[in-house]
Design a protein around this motif. Structure first.
Motif, PDB file in Angstrom:
ATOM      1  N   MET A   1       0.844  -1.182   0.000  1.00 16.36           N
ATOM      2  CA  MET A   1       0.000   0.000   0.000  1.00 16.36           C
ATOM      3  C   MET A   1       0.886   1.240   0.000  1.00 16.36           C
ATOM      4  O   MET A   1       1.887   1.284   0.683  1.00 16.36           O
ATOM      5  CB  MET A   1      -0.854   0.014   1.260  1.00 16.36           C
ATOM      6  N   SER A   2       0.480   2.209  -0.730  1.00 17.26           N
ATOM      7  CA  SER A   2       1.241   3.444  -0.719  1.00 17.26           C
ATOM      8  C   SER A   2       0.899   4.244   0.533  1.00 17.26           C
ATOM      9  O   SER A   2      -0.067   3.949   1.227  1.00 17.26           O
ATOM     10  CB  SER A   2       0.934   4.265  -1.974  1.00 17.26           C
ATOM     11  N   GLY A   3       1.682   5.255   0.812  1.00 18.76           N
ATOM     12  CA  GLY A   3       1.434   6.072   1.998  1.00 18.76           C
ATOM     13  C   GLY A   3       0.090   6.762   1.960  1.00 18.76           C
ATOM     14  O   GLY A   3      -0.600   6.874   2.959  1.00 18.76           O
ATOM     15  N   ARG A   4      -0.305   7.221   0.771  1.00 24.08           N
ATOM     16  CA  ARG A   4      -1.586   7.929   0.644  1.00 24.08           C
ATOM     17  C   ARG A   4      -2.776   6.984   0.866  1.00 24.08           C
ATOM     18  O   ARG A   4      -3.739   7.328   1.541  1.00 24.08           O
ATOM     19  CB  ARG A   4      -1.675   8.584  -0.728  1.00 24.08           C
ATOM     20  N   ALA A   5      -2.693   5.782   0.308  1.00 22.22           N
ATOM     21  CA  ALA A   5      -3.781   4.811   0.469  1.00 22.22           C
ATOM     22  C   ALA A   5      -3.907   4.391   1.932  1.00 22.22           C
ATOM     23  O   ALA A   5      -5.017   4.246   2.444  1.00 22.22           O
ATOM     24  CB  ALA A   5      -3.550   3.597  -0.425  1.00 22.22           C
ATOM     25  N   ALA A   6      -2.773   4.210   2.602  1.00 13.87           N
ATOM     26  CA  ALA A   6      -2.810   3.832   4.017  1.00 13.87           C
ATOM     27  C   ALA A   6      -3.403   4.963   4.843  1.00 13.87           C
ATOM     28  O   ALA A   6      -4.155   4.725   5.789  1.00 13.87           O
ATOM     29  CB  ALA A   6      -1.406   3.495   4.507  1.00 13.87           C
ATOM     30  N   SER A   7      -3.089   6.188   4.479  1.00 14.30           N
ATOM     31  CA  SER A   7      -3.623   7.352   5.195  1.00 14.30           C
ATOM     32  C   SER A   7      -5.139   7.439   5.024  1.00 14.30           C
ATOM     33  O   SER A   7      -5.861   7.698   5.983  1.00 14.30           O
ATOM     34  CB  SER A   7      -2.956   8.629   4.689  1.00 14.30           C
ATOM     35  N   GLU A   8      -5.620   7.219   3.808  1.00 20.18           N
ATOM     36  CA  GLU A   8      -7.062   7.256   3.557  1.00 20.18           C
ATOM     37  C   GLU A   8      -7.768   6.133   4.295  1.00 20.18           C
ATOM     38  O   GLU A   8      -8.859   6.325   4.836  1.00 20.18           O
ATOM     39  CB  GLU A   8      -7.345   7.157   2.055  1.00 20.18           C
ATOM     40  N   SER A   9      -7.152   4.967   4.323  1.00 22.38           N
ATOM     41  CA  SER A   9      -7.742   3.829   5.027  1.00 22.38           C
ATOM     42  C   SER A   9      -7.839   4.137   6.528  1.00 22.38           C
ATOM     43  O   SER A   9      -8.843   3.827   7.169  1.00 22.38           O
ATOM     44  CB  SER A   9      -6.890   2.587   4.808  1.00 22.38           C
ATOM     45  N   TRP A  10      -6.808   4.741   7.087  1.00 24.84           N
ATOM     46  CA  TRP A  10      -6.815   5.078   8.506  1.00 24.84           C
ATOM     47  C   TRP A  10      -7.883   6.129   8.803  1.00 24.84           C
ATOM     48  O   TRP A  10      -8.578   6.052   9.808  1.00 24.84           O
ATOM     49  CB  TRP A  10      -5.447   5.572   8.937  1.00 24.84           C
ATOM     50  N   LYS A  11      -8.026   7.112   7.908  1.00 20.80           N
ATOM     51  CA  LYS A  11      -9.050   8.142   8.105  1.00 20.80           C
ATOM     52  C   LYS A  11     -10.442   7.525   8.097  1.00 20.80           C
ATOM     53  O   LYS A  11     -11.290   7.869   8.922  1.00 20.80           O
ATOM     54  CB  LYS A  11      -8.954   9.207   7.017  1.00 20.80           C
ATOM     55  N   GLU A  12     -10.676   6.611   7.162  1.00 19.76           N
ATOM     56  CA  GLU A  12     -11.990   5.965   7.081  1.00 19.76           C
ATOM     57  C   GLU A  12     -12.262   5.147   8.335  1.00 19.76           C
ATOM     58  O   GLU A  12     -13.364   5.177   8.888  1.00 19.76           O
ATOM     59  CB  GLU A  12     -12.056   5.069   5.847  1.00 19.76           C
ATOM     60  N   ARG A  13     -11.250   4.430   8.807  1.00 19.96           N
ATOM     61  CA  ARG A  13     -11.411   3.631  10.011  1.00 19.96           C
ATOM     62  C   ARG A  13     -11.672   4.519  11.226  1.00 19.96           C
ATOM     63  O   ARG A  13     -12.495   4.194  12.082  1.00 19.96           O
ATOM     64  CB  ARG A  13     -10.154   2.791  10.259  1.00 19.96           C
ATOM     65  N   SER A  14     -10.979   5.647  11.306  1.00 18.72           N
ATOM     66  CA  SER A  14     -11.172   6.530  12.452  1.00 18.72           C
ATOM     67  C   SER A  14     -12.566   7.167  12.432  1.00 18.72           C
ATOM     68  O   SER A  14     -13.147   7.413  13.487  1.00 18.72           O
ATOM     69  CB  SER A  14     -10.084   7.609  12.497  1.00 18.72           C
ATOM     70  N   VAL A  15     -13.104   7.427  11.249  1.00 20.96           N
ATOM     71  CA  VAL A  15     -14.469   7.968  11.157  1.00 20.96           C
ATOM     72  C   VAL A  15     -15.466   6.943  11.687  1.00 20.96           C
ATOM     73  O   VAL A  15     -16.354   7.271  12.473  1.00 20.96           O
ATOM     74  CB  VAL A  15     -14.802   8.372   9.706  1.00 20.96           C
ATOM     75  N   TRP A  16     -15.324   5.689  11.272  1.00 22.10           N
ATOM     76  CA  TRP A  16     -16.248   4.648  11.745  1.00 22.10           C
ATOM     77  C   TRP A  16     -16.119   4.424  13.244  1.00 22.10           C
ATOM     78  O   TRP A  16     -17.110   4.198  13.940  1.00 22.10           O
ATOM     79  CB  TRP A  16     -16.024   3.337  10.991  1.00 22.10           C
ATOM     80  N   LEU A  17     -14.900   4.514  13.764  1.00 19.38           N
ATOM     81  CA  LEU A  17     -14.692   4.367  15.203  1.00 19.38           C
ATOM     82  C   LEU A  17     -15.368   5.511  15.949  1.00 19.38           C
ATOM     83  O   LEU A  17     -16.041   5.296  16.958  1.00 19.38           O
ATOM     84  CB  LEU A  17     -13.188   4.345  15.517  1.00 19.38           C
ATOM     85  N   ARG A  18     -15.233   6.723  15.444  1.00 21.25           N
ATOM     86  CA  ARG A  18     -15.864   7.885  16.070  1.00 21.25           C
ATOM     87  C   ARG A  18     -17.385   7.765  16.035  1.00 21.25           C
ATOM     88  O   ARG A  18     -18.061   8.065  17.016  1.00 21.25           O
ATOM     89  CB  ARG A  18     -15.409   9.156  15.356  1.00 21.25           C
TER      90      ARG A  18
END
Length: 45
Positions: free
Chosen positions: A1-18
């Motif tokens: 995974m590239s850095g940008r894709a990993a960053s987007e994945s983390w953002k999506e996961r953090s939104v669902w967690l919130r």
């Protein structure tokens, strides 16, 4: 995974967690308010 894709994945996961935390906290607060009404109703009888 590239850095940008990993960053987007983390953002999506953090939104669902919130969202999960907010929904859980809202239900917990609503349950507490309902408990207060229940206890208050039975204390007057």
């Amino acid at each position: 995974m590239s850095g940008r894709a990993a960053s987007e994945s983390w953002k999506e996961r953090s939104v669902w967690l919130r969202v999960f935390i907010y929904v859980f906290a809202t239900h917990l607060f609503a349950g507490f308010v309902m408990l207060l009404f229940f206890v208050g109703d039975h204390a007057q009888k």
